[in-house]
Design a protein around this motif. Structure first.
Motif, PDB file in Angstrom:
ATOM      1  N   PRO A  60      19.370  54.542 -91.596  1.00 25.80           N
ATOM      2  CA  PRO A  60      18.475  54.906 -92.709  1.00 25.80           C
ATOM      3  C   PRO A  60      18.544  53.918 -93.871  1.00 25.80           C
ATOM      4  CG  PRO A  60      19.665  56.827 -91.928  1.00 25.80           C
ATOM      5  CD  PRO A  60      20.291  55.641 -91.272  1.00 25.80           C
ATOM      6  N   GLU A  61      19.746  53.382 -94.141  1.00 22.18           N
ATOM      7  CA  GLU A  61      19.884  52.411 -95.216  1.00 22.18           C
ATOM      8  C   GLU A  61      19.206  51.095 -94.854  1.00 22.18           C
ATOM      9  OE1 GLU A  61      21.124  53.326 -98.083  1.00 22.18           O
ATOM     10  OE2 GLU A  61      21.526  55.303 -97.238  1.00 22.18           O
ATOM     11  N   ARG A  89      15.351  51.271 -95.387  1.00 28.67           N
ATOM     12  CA  ARG A  89      14.801  51.673 -96.686  1.00 28.67           C
ATOM     13  C   ARG A  89      13.809  50.655 -97.255  1.00 28.67           C
ATOM     14  NH1 ARG A  89      16.556  56.332 -98.521  1.00 28.67           N
ATOM     15  NH2 ARG A  89      18.611  57.080 -97.909  1.00 28.67           N
ATOM     16  N   TYR A 125       9.685  54.395 -93.694  1.00 23.77           N
ATOM     17  CA  TYR A 125      10.970  54.437 -92.999  1.00 23.77           C
ATOM     18  C   TYR A 125      11.266  55.822 -92.409  1.00 23.77           C
ATOM     19  CZ  TYR A 125      14.749  56.936 -95.445  1.00 23.77           C
ATOM     20  OH  TYR A 125      15.593  57.890 -95.929  1.00 23.77           O
ATOM     21  N   LEU A 126      10.878  56.877 -93.108  1.00 28.68           N
ATOM     22  CA  LEU A 126      11.125  58.226 -92.584  1.00 28.68           C
ATOM     23  C   LEU A 126      10.310  58.480 -91.321  1.00 28.68           C
ATOM     24  CD1 LEU A 126      11.299  60.427 -95.805  1.00 28.68           C
ATOM     25  CD2 LEU A 126      13.146  59.929 -94.203  1.00 28.68           C
ATOM     26  N   TYR A 141      11.965  56.404 -88.565  1.00 25.45           N
ATOM     27  CA  TYR A 141      13.273  57.002 -88.282  1.00 25.45           C
ATOM     28  C   TYR A 141      13.111  58.269 -87.445  1.00 25.45           C
ATOM     29  CZ  TYR A 141      17.769  59.267 -89.320  1.00 25.45           C
ATOM     30  OH  TYR A 141      18.980  59.886 -89.227  1.00 25.45           O
TER      31      TYR A 141
END
Length: 321
Positions: free
Chosen positions: A271-272, A275, A281-282, A285
């Protein structure tokens, strides 16, 4: 196979020890490494319940929070040493696991999921509203860093090696548990509870002890988190932690402690790393997690085993040619 496994664990241990050295000047990178080690503890704890017993539990954020607040109370409130607080956090979480396990093990399937889910939310609400002890949403600041007598653990690298050492002990304990007679009984329950019972296994007692052991490890993770971050609040210990921990075990491979550790590292860093994509990104992901669940239901470790099995089956053909 046993020797190969030991070599892999030794290699992983050497890599983990050397990993912080290139990032000694980066507080952000070292922070991520500490959280990776902390999440490994959480993932290994859940792996005992989901990987060994086959029970989907979504309440480990509750044990995590109980461990954090118990350790904080013992050090800041009672003035006890960190070692005692760490043991107290494990005991408090284990007792909570025992209390939850008594009714939870009597149900199956989605009812068990709902009970554990409700437990995590109840713990969060207690932490939020018991202001005399937890200070509610204001949280607790100034939690002392760990110390072993005159030796204080300061700096992110020191916290990383401490958390890594505790995570290694937890993995060793979980591996020993799986190889023991009791551990084999836990795994047998996942395969067939009726068959295990006819073999002399007490399903209720085995589930209860496994659940309690799992909760104790999560409590230790909470204690280390509190003394590393030096600040805790109820908003930290939400269902997000429970779901993320479940995904870590699922991604790495349920039943494998190596898989749980790998999943914890990947889902802490990924997740980092994404970003920079901002609002995208969500989506990426989440899509990645769905694809893994569909195409790799037994996780990364399971996929590696299948690939290795295919390679071994093809080897004699190549040799004969």
């Amino acid at each position: 196979m046993l020797r190969e496994s030991r070599v892999l664990w030794a290699g992983a241990g050497a890599l983990a020890l050397a990993l912080p050295l290139p990032f000694a000047g980066s507080d952000y990178a070292l922070f991520l490494l500490v959280m990776c080690a902390n999440h490994v503890l959480l993932a290994v704890s859940l792996n005992v319940v989901y990987g060994y017993l086959g029970l989907i539990a979504l309440g480990h954020a509750g044990f995590y929070g109980i461990g954090a607040y118990a350790s904080t109370a013992l050090t800041m409130g009672a003035g006890l040493p960190f070692v005692v607080a760490l043991a107290g956090a494990a005991l408090a979480a284990a007792l909570a696991g025992l209390a939850l396990g008594v009714p939870a093990i009597r149900v199956r399937g989605h009812y068990f999921v709902l009970i554990t889910l409700g437990f995590g939310e109840i713990v969060r609400l207690i932490l939020l509203n018991w202001k005399a002890v937890t200070r509610g949403s204001d949280g607790i600041v100034g939690i002392p860093e760990p110390a072993f007598g005159p030796i204080a653990i300061t700096g992110k690298m020191g916290h990383y090696y401490l958390t890594l050492a505790v995570a290694a002990l937890a993995i060793l304990a979980a591996e020993r548990l799986r190889g023991s007679k009791f551990g084999r009984a836990l795994v047998a329950l996942r395969g067939s509870e009726m068959a295990a019972a006819t073999s002399g296994v007490d399903p209720a007692m085995a589930k209860l002890l496994g659940f309690t052991f799992s909760a104790a490890i999560a409590g230790v993770a909470g204690s280390l988190y509190a003394h590393f971050y030096t600040f805790i609040s109820p908003e930290v210990f939400t269902i997000d932690i429970s779901v993320a921990t479940f995904l870590m075990v699922l991604l790495g491979g349920a039943g494998s402690n190596a898989g749980a550790a790998l999943g914890a590292v990947l889902l802490t860093i990924l997740p980092e790393a994404l970003r920079f994509l901002r609002q995208w990104y969500l989506i990426l992901y989440g899509a990645g997690i769905v694809l893994v669940m569909v195409f790799m239901p037994d996780g990364l470790v399971g996929m590696a085993r299948r690939l290795r099995g295919r390679g071994a089956s093809r080897a004699p053909e190549g040799a004969a040619a």
